[in-house]
Design a protein around this motif. Sequence first.
Motif: not given
Length: 947
Positions: A827-838, A890-899
């Motif tokens: 999920r951290p990588e998937m969340a980063l992909d969402v941000l890259r696309e944005y 997109a269904g992700y939490s920054l607090d959960a992936v930032i680490g």
Amino acid sequence: MTDSQTTDLRAAARELHDAGLCVLPIKADGSKAPDVRSWTPYKLDRSTPAEHDQWFGGDRPHGIAVVYGAVSGAVEMLEFEGLAVREGMLDAATEIMEASGLGEPWAAVLGGWATESPSGGRHYRVRVEGTDVPGNTKLASRLAREDEYTAEERQRLREKPGARIVRVLIETRGEGGYGLVEPSGGTVHASGRPYVRLAGGPATIPVLDADTMAAIRDVCRMLDQLPRPEAPKSTAPRPAPPRPDGSLRPGDDFEARATWTDILQGIFRPLTTRGSETYWGWADGVGGVKATTGKDEHDRLFVFATGSDFTPEVPYSKFGAYALLQHNSDHKAAAKELARQGYGSRHLAAVGPRPAPASPTPEPSTGEQQDAHQTAVKVEDDPEGFDYAEAFGLPPTVRTPYDYRVTGRGVEVLNTSGENWIRVTFAPLVVTATFEDPEGDQYVELSWIDRSLGRPRRISRIVSRETAKRGRKLIETLGSAGLPAVEGDARAVEKWLAEFEARNVGRIPSEQLARWLGWQDDGTFVSSPEDGIKVDTPFEEQRGPARAHAKKGTLDGWKDTVAQLADFPVPRVAVAAGLAAPLLKPLGLNSFTLDISSRSTKGKTTALQCALSVWADPSEHASAMSNWRTTLYAIEKRLNLVRGILTVFDETMAVTDDTLIDEVLYQLPMNHGKARSGGAFGNMLPWETILLSSGERPALSFTTSQGAAARILGTTIAPFGDGGGPTAAAAREGVLANHGHAGPEFIRYILSGLAQPNGRERLKEKHRALVDEFRGGGDMTNRRAPMVAVLAFAEALACRIGLLPYEPLRHDVWRGLFTAHNPTDNRPEMALDVLREYVAGHAHELFSATRAAMNDRPPYSGWLGVLSVKDGVTEVALLPERVRKVLADAGYSLDAVIGSWVDAEYVKTLKSQRPAHLLPRRFDGARAKCLAFTPAGIGYGDDEAAA
């Protein structure tokens, strides 16, 4: 957010000012402090539009607040904290308001101007007419649970062991106070979440008179859950020791038999009842709630209003209230009058049991005992007496109270003239045992004779003493079990049970009671209902699983079976989980999940059965083995059965709703269930367990929660491999024939160790050493280390004492099973992909030096971040609140992936910053903390593109 909520702070300030409110700017650092040199002048004079332009006209981030009290036209804010909303207190307040005649003004409050706070709380504003608004007031609070303590609070308790840690539930902001309002968001609140308008706005604040608002505050005060002070002897006399013959004194008898309705007649009238608590208003119907009874097991009266003979906020017993109202608090005169009325010892037409030798109580049939606590009995229909030993197994010294008689037809009481018998119950009904659980709560076992099947049989049920003292509630609780009484006789039944127990003090057996399996509050451990301690679960659905925790076969037979698992690490890990569950409490660990997933026919269910056999019957027909095809509340009830014993759920693919597994995985480490609206029984059910799950699909694949992987240990290795079928079959046959021995044996060893000087600390030290051993270079590995360590620790201890007949698994095997690089946790990588696309699609929202030179205006939605170039490398730095919103959509939490982003070096860090991953960047004349991404995190191209 409602359509009427603006995101423009200047526009919001104008709206608030136009409604006559005093506006303050708030710092955007999470402190919620006013962003002015001193805000004291604004308690007296409203801020001006010119000041609003200065505060909110630039790009400097701010929050916005309202000063309450006279400066804002006598506006007061009523706040239900997020904790109160989650625990159903807002619903409770609404129910009481409606029942006490405050429904219309309360509806105006709820529909006036309502805001949801970042914590999930509710803010309501009221303009009070006819009086000054009082200052900030805490209306309702409760003591914090141990699992809620912060590190600072734990330190405070270490320094001051007697300190009270309190959670405020309901409070006001009044004269001299202020509160944040929408659209404050971002870094204004420590959580990063915004204030959201739910209803109305500043122009729709309801206007209430002073008396109505005072009544609303009184209702909120009645929801206070802090322990009440010890009742003074003048209002609630201490119970005197029983008389030698077991009879009651007049005051004690009155306490057991009288009702508050009779005592308070002409002063208060009952308005509504929630659970055991009754709310009272003036008898003439004027005003709202003025008093409560039944708040705790003592059933005391608490009056919150002045204007009566009662002292406000002081607890009164029934006898104390009667003495005050009828005898000016002269207790001797009151007791004398009650004795004259027939309370206390009486000797009219006493009917007792005929003398007979005690005979053993017939053993119940297996089916009846399991399903209904029933025993076949012989009942004599003799009008001259009753044999309690024959019918209920009570001692032969048990006596029938004066003025009563018991026959096979039921219980009867002599009328006041002493001439006629009046039926109380339609069959014999008595108290056959009393219990006290480790928390000090008391219960009674009620037994009666049932003839519905054509033959007499004994049925027994355990209820709280509070329920037994309330006839209507008792009949409602046990009506479906066949209690031989009707609602019209509720008070008579209540009196009969009190008389029977008082008459037989010291004769009715008294026992210890457990309401769950595992660790009890007094430090003991109940492995099964066979341990010699009565187990009575609070839910009917828990009885089957509780009974399944039983022994069969021998411990040696079980050891011979698990010896076959020596070459199969996954089943061994499952068995270790069964042994590790009781270590959670002494080690201070939260519950967690162990998930075994692989293709079918690879022994997953057998591995679960081996683990469950440590404590219980692992067969499919036994209730200890659960299935994911169920409901969330049913799962919570199943988890609630245990405090330190394994829980098993098989077949993830059987689940009917994927979000159910997601919710369980999220809730499990919290050690309690969900808060449910209305505070229904079962709300926030507690547990302590290791949840062992299996299925063809990994449990992590059911969740979108980015932090879930840190709470789950999962493996996709087939438990018995490709050639282990015969071993799996033999293991399954062995644990079905031998189970329930290893867990009790292991807990005896643990208890003996804890009983040694510094036993708990030594246990923790050994676990900490293993945690250090299993830590690695990544955040995920470090967060999983305590869970891996407790499994390895449990296996090592069991091997040391010969409970497991093989050598402990090597540490490299444990690491190989539970590595941080889990393919189901990307999920951290998937969340980063969402941000890259944005970022790629919103490059025009990034501030740069070129845009500054061209005097470009900010985009309508504001700047997303800033592009800068240093040493030929382009850096993308994004505002954290914009990142948070993009991910949330997109269904992700920054607090959960930032680490994970920090660990992977996708984000730059600086030790001097707090937090280290938020770095200051300057753009468009402003300076703000941003997430500064490395090229590996978000690359942007060459310098020209960046410009």
